[in-house]
Design an enzyme around this catalytic site. Structure first.
Site, PDB file in Angstrom:
ATOM      1  CB  VAL A 187      -0.960  -0.003   1.209  1.00  0.00           C
ATOM      2  CG1 VAL A 187      -1.878   1.219   1.158  1.00  0.00           C
ATOM      3  CG2 VAL A 187      -1.811  -1.267   1.219  1.00  0.00           C
ATOM      4  CG  HIS A 188       2.834   2.378  -3.698  1.00  0.00           C
ATOM      5  ND1 HIS A 188       2.695   3.294  -4.714  1.00  0.00           N
ATOM      6  CD2 HIS A 188       2.517   1.176  -4.243  1.00  0.00           C
ATOM      7  CE1 HIS A 188       2.315   2.657  -5.819  1.00  0.00           C
ATOM      8  NE2 HIS A 188       2.210   1.377  -5.560  1.00  0.00           N
ATOM      9  CB  ALA A 189       1.497   7.495  -2.873  1.00  0.00           C
TER      10      ALA A 189
END
Lengths: 89, 322
Positions: A15-17
């Site tokens: 879950v990155h940007a």
């Protein structure tokens, strides 16, 4: 109604940007309050910054809690989003 | 009084090794014995001076605390025969003891260190004075054992008053924060605020170490407040003096018009002054928060404008009292 379900992060980068923004976009369509629980912390799923602090990597199990009149629809949409790997590999 | 119910974490115990690590800069503990016991848990923020236990009185022995040995205890041990000391220590060790801490760089008896090594009870030593060690360890431990939680909101320092701004997503917390920062106030955290309660009644807001002073502004994206506005516009920790709840303008709701009634909210057990501000296009929320913060300071300094005006009017209506 309050619903709680466990979901797995399946995309390679976690879950990155971009996935965080996708979760927020999805959740904002619903009136329900949505929180995500992981390793003792609890964040609002309508906050990108909150989701980023989870630092959820590929394979991480997250607990999603939906509360509100449209919680079932919200939970289904979030589940589909997680299953799709947020549209990433 | 309203209560804000939040799920919170509170550590039940912390290992001795963590205390050594976290207090390295302050007390620089040296481990003299009992290395194998460094994972022993400490359950209480309090400290015990085991003088009575060493003299043989073990009723009410506060064994689950750190045991501090100062001049008195060390020199008392020297008056005992080795057999007597061993017996007293063995009696003490029939209870779980987390660790001994020595102050003033005191030199303990070799037989004391031997028995601690055998029992795996860590013995730590600091060069600082006894009262310094006690106050620093208690302060540090009470922080470790304080209840904490994260909350979706914004924390700022406004004219020296720590303000915690809460409200539903999209009500304009971040935009209000941005305007306050522009006006020279300081951001503590946006979106993810770490809250800690210390000393029974004090609530502190802290920056999240991952996102620090970054914010998400709808339409712009993620910005770094420290880089854009400078270090003068951020801080990492601030005690909360005022809680501000923003809510969509509701014509039905009753808002405070006089300020005579002071509302409070209880967060993590701390009692915090509370105001509710209705949000509507054209209302400048940042300025309202600035004024609320200043008014809060004025009250703390002993001037309650609403009360004074009311007293004045009562006086005019009823000169000389009844």
């Amino acid at each position: 109604m309050r619903l709680e379900e466990s979901m797995c992060v399946v995309n390679r980068l976690g879950v990155h940007a971009r996935p965080a923004a996708a979760i927020v976009q999805t959740v904002l369509k619903f009136q329900s309050e949505v929180h995500i629980l992981h390793a003792g912390s609890r964040v609002n799923a309508k906050s990108i910054m909150g989701l980023l602090t989870l630092a959820a990597t590929c394979g991480t199990e997250l607990t999603v809690v939906c509360e509100g009149d449209d919680s079932e629809a919200a939970m289904a949409a979030i589940k589909a989003l997680f299953a799709s790997g947020f549209g990433e590999d | 009084m309203k209560t804000k119910d939040l799920p919170y974490n509170r550590k039940a115990s912390i290992p001795v090794a963590r205390i050594i690590d976290r207090m390295r800069d302050e007390l620089d503990f040296e481990v003299l014995a009992g290395y194998q016991g460094l994972s022993r848990p400490v359950f209480s923020a309090d400290i015990n001076r085991p003088g009575l236990a060493l003299s043989g009185y073990l009723e009410y022995f506060a064994n689950d605390r750190i045991q501090l040995l100062g001049n008195t205890e060390i020199h008392f041990m020297e008056t005992l025969t080795t057999a007597k000391l061993n017996q007293r220590l063995n009696d003490m060790f029939s209870f779980e003891v987390p660790a001994f801490v020595l102050s003033r760089n005191l030199e303990p008896l070799p037989s004391f260190l031997d028995i601690c090594n055998r029992r795996g009870v860590p013995v730590l030593r600091s060069t600082r004075s006894t009262d310094e060690v006690i106050s620093r360890v208690i302060l540090y431990l009470s922080e470790e054992f304080s209840p904490e939680t994260t909350i979706h909101g914004t924390a700022l320092e406004c004219y020296g008053v720590g303000c915690l701004i809460l409200g539903a997503p999209g009500v304009g917390k971040s935009e209000t924060a941005l305007e306050l920062i522009e006006r020279g106030h300081r951001l503590v955290a946006d979106d993810v605020v770490l809250l800690k309660r210390l000393r029974e009644d004090q609530l502190y807001a802290e920056t999240n170490p991952v996102i620090e002073h970054r914010m998400e502004i709808r339409g712009v994206g993620i910005i770094d407040v420290k880089a854009i506005f400078g270090v003068g516009c951020v801080r990492n920790v601030k005690r909360i003096g005022l809680m501000v709840e923003l809510e969509e303008w509701n014509p039905e709701a009753q808002y405070d018009r006089t300020g005579l009634q002071e509302e409070h909210v209880e967060i993590l057990g701390a009692r915090i002054p509370y105001i509710r501000i209705p949000v509507r296009p054209g209302r400048n929320i940042a300025i309202i928060i600035e004024v609320a913060a200043l008014n809060h300071r004025l009250k703390e300094l002993g001037t309650n404008t609403a009360q004074e005006l009311n007293d004045r009017i009562l006086n005019i209506m009823n000169p000389g009292g009844k």
